[in-house]
Design a protein around this motif. Structure first.
Motif, PDB file in Angstrom:
ATOM      1  N   PHE A  18     -11.421  11.892   4.976  1.00 13.67           N
ATOM      2  CA  PHE A  18     -10.017  11.752   4.592  1.00 13.67           C
ATOM      3  C   PHE A  18      -9.466  10.404   5.063  1.00 13.67           C
ATOM      4  O   PHE A  18      -8.815   9.683   4.301  1.00 13.67           O
ATOM      5  N   PHE A  19      -9.729  10.062   6.306  1.00 12.07           N
ATOM      6  CA  PHE A  19      -9.207   8.805   6.840  1.00 12.07           C
ATOM      7  C   PHE A  19      -9.932   7.600   6.238  1.00 12.07           C
ATOM      8  O   PHE A  19      -9.318   6.538   6.039  1.00 12.07           O
ATOM      9  N   ASP A  20     -11.227   7.753   5.926  1.00 14.67           N
ATOM     10  CA  ASP A  20     -11.927   6.672   5.233  1.00 14.67           C
ATOM     11  C   ASP A  20     -11.335   6.451   3.844  1.00 14.67           C
ATOM     12  O   ASP A  20     -11.240   5.319   3.371  1.00 14.67           O
ATOM     13  N   LEU A  21     -10.942   7.528   3.188  1.00 18.86           N
ATOM     14  CA  LEU A  21     -10.316   7.435   1.869  1.00 18.86           C
ATOM     15  C   LEU A  21      -8.933   6.812   1.972  1.00 18.86           C
ATOM     16  O   LEU A  21      -8.608   5.849   1.260  1.00 18.86           O
ATOM     17  N   MET A  22      -8.116   7.337   2.859  1.00 20.34           N
ATOM     18  CA  MET A  22      -6.740   6.867   2.988  1.00 20.34           C
ATOM     19  C   MET A  22      -6.687   5.396   3.399  1.00 20.34           C
ATOM     20  O   MET A  22      -5.766   4.659   3.019  1.00 20.34           O
ATOM     21  N   GLY A  23      -7.684   4.955   4.159  1.00 17.49           N
ATOM     22  CA  GLY A  23      -7.704   3.575   4.621  1.00 17.49           C
ATOM     23  C   GLY A  23      -7.848   2.557   3.509  1.00 17.49           C
ATOM     24  O   GLY A  23      -7.524   1.376   3.705  1.00 17.49           O
ATOM     25  N   ASP A  91       4.138   7.580  -6.194  1.00 13.40           N
ATOM     26  CA  ASP A  91       3.424   6.315  -6.024  1.00 13.40           C
ATOM     27  C   ASP A  91       2.011   6.483  -5.464  1.00 13.40           C
ATOM     28  O   ASP A  91       1.186   5.575  -5.623  1.00 13.40           O
ATOM     29  N   VAL A  92       1.736   7.594  -4.796  1.00 11.84           N
ATOM     30  CA  VAL A  92       0.396   7.850  -4.250  1.00 11.84           C
ATOM     31  C   VAL A  92       0.026   9.297  -4.519  1.00 11.84           C
ATOM     32  O   VAL A  92       0.786  10.211  -4.188  1.00 11.84           O
ATOM     33  N   VAL A  93      -1.137   9.495  -5.129  1.00 11.11           N
ATOM     34  CA  VAL A  93      -1.695  10.829  -5.342  1.00 11.11           C
ATOM     35  C   VAL A  93      -3.041  10.877  -4.630  1.00 11.11           C
ATOM     36  O   VAL A  93      -3.943  10.085  -4.936  1.00 11.11           O
ATOM     37  N   LEU A  94      -3.158  11.789  -3.698  1.00 10.96           N
ATOM     38  CA  LEU A  94      -4.387  11.900  -2.913  1.00 10.96           C
ATOM     39  C   LEU A  94      -4.930  13.320  -3.034  1.00 10.96           C
ATOM     40  O   LEU A  94      -4.177  14.291  -2.939  1.00 10.96           O
ATOM     41  N   SER A  95      -6.227  13.424  -3.273  1.00  8.79           N
ATOM     42  CA  SER A  95      -6.878  14.733  -3.340  1.00  8.79           C
ATOM     43  C   SER A  95      -8.187  14.654  -2.582  1.00  8.79           C
ATOM     44  O   SER A  95      -9.117  13.949  -2.980  1.00  8.79           O
ATOM     45  N   ASN A  96      -8.252  15.359  -1.465  1.00 14.05           N
ATOM     46  CA  ASN A  96      -9.404  15.279  -0.575  1.00 14.05           C
ATOM     47  C   ASN A  96     -10.184  16.594  -0.606  1.00 14.05           C
ATOM     48  O   ASN A  96      -9.659  17.644  -0.254  1.00 14.05           O
ATOM     49  N   ALA A  97     -11.449  16.509  -1.052  1.00  8.84           N
ATOM     50  CA  ALA A  97     -12.348  17.672  -1.048  1.00  8.84           C
ATOM     51  C   ALA A  97     -11.752  18.862  -1.790  1.00  8.84           C
ATOM     52  O   ALA A  97     -11.776  19.990  -1.304  1.00  8.84           O
TER      53      ALA A  97
END
Length: 253
Positions: A18-23, A91-97
């Motif tokens: 998650f943090f690798d993605l968000m970074g 402005d940001v769409v995040l989908s983790n696993a």
């Protein structure tokens, strides 16, 4: 039914992607940040810390997960990501696993890109381990006579997700600048039957839903030697568990 406590048993390991993605998301002052598949909210909270002025929207299909997220102060709601529509200020769409659970999620990604404003971001991470020894062991056991009828539609097979190049092509064609990659994490796990405990909280959920309590315990016991052979415990009592993940970060042009 998702069990937040079981899922959080490996919170540190599950949180790293998650943090690798968000970074890699370089949004500076987003108006609205959306977490699709927020789970128990432990990672969603970090989005509020990074972008404290943004409106935070969180969805998950599991009432149990949403309740756990709300207990952490996240204003989460129960909903299917296929029903989600971006609000005008997203402005940001995040989908983790999450999206590997959703058939046809490639069309969702392209649709979101078409609906978002220029300069918006889409970031997603999915497991790429459906041909890993853990999943092969589950499929092997599910095909045996005792389980074949009960588990004939076990969902996780090869082709569940695309590779990074496939997602990059999809989102580039949808009008995005794309950063896509894959990483194999070597998780060092402790305890008895740690790989079984890991997949119990995720990949084995469809199996559990089809079995009685007694059948479930028998299935687990028959799975243990297969996983032990694939992931032997090291002399220090720990077990290496390689886990491949696929990442995509796209900025809408």
């Amino acid at each position: 039914m998702w069990n937040p406590d079981v899922y959080l048993a490996f919170a540190d390991h599950r949180g790293r992607p998650f943090f690798d993605l968000m970074g890699r998301v370089r949004a500076e002052s987003p108006r609205r940040v959306v977490d699709l598949g927020c789970g128990p909210g432990n990672l969603t909270a970090s989005l509020a810390q990074r972008w404290p002025d943004a409106a935070l929207e969180a969805w998950d299909s599991s009432p149990e997960m949403v309740e756990a997220a709300r207990e952490r102060g996240i204003d989460a709601r129960v909903g299917d990501v296929r029903d989600w529509v971006p609000q005008p200020d997203t402005d940001v769409v995040l989908s983790n696993a999450t999206l590997h659970w959703v058939p046809g999620h490639a069309a969702l990604l392209a649709g979101w890109a078409a609906q978002l404003d220029s300069g918006s971001w889409i970031a997603m991470q999915v497991p790429g381990n459906f041909d890993a020894p853990s999943h092969r062991a589950v499929r092997e056991l599910a095909r045996r006579d005792r389980w074949a009828e009960l588990l004939q539609d076990f969902p996780f097979r090869e082709g569940q997700v695309d590779d990074p190049a496939g997602y990059a092509e999809l989102l580039a064609n949808a009008g995005c600048t794309v950063d896509a990659w894959e990483t194999t994490y070597i998780h060092e796990l402790t305890g008895e039957n740690p790989v079984l405990e890991w997949i119990t909280g995720t990949a084995l959920r469809p199996v559990r839903s089809r079995l009685s309590d007694a059948q479930w315990e028998l299935f687990r016991q028959e799975l243990i030697p297969l996983l032990d052979a694939a992931y032997p415990m090291r002399p220090n009592g720990k077990t290496f568990f390689p886990f491949r993940r696929i990442f995509v970060v796209a900025e809408v042009d």
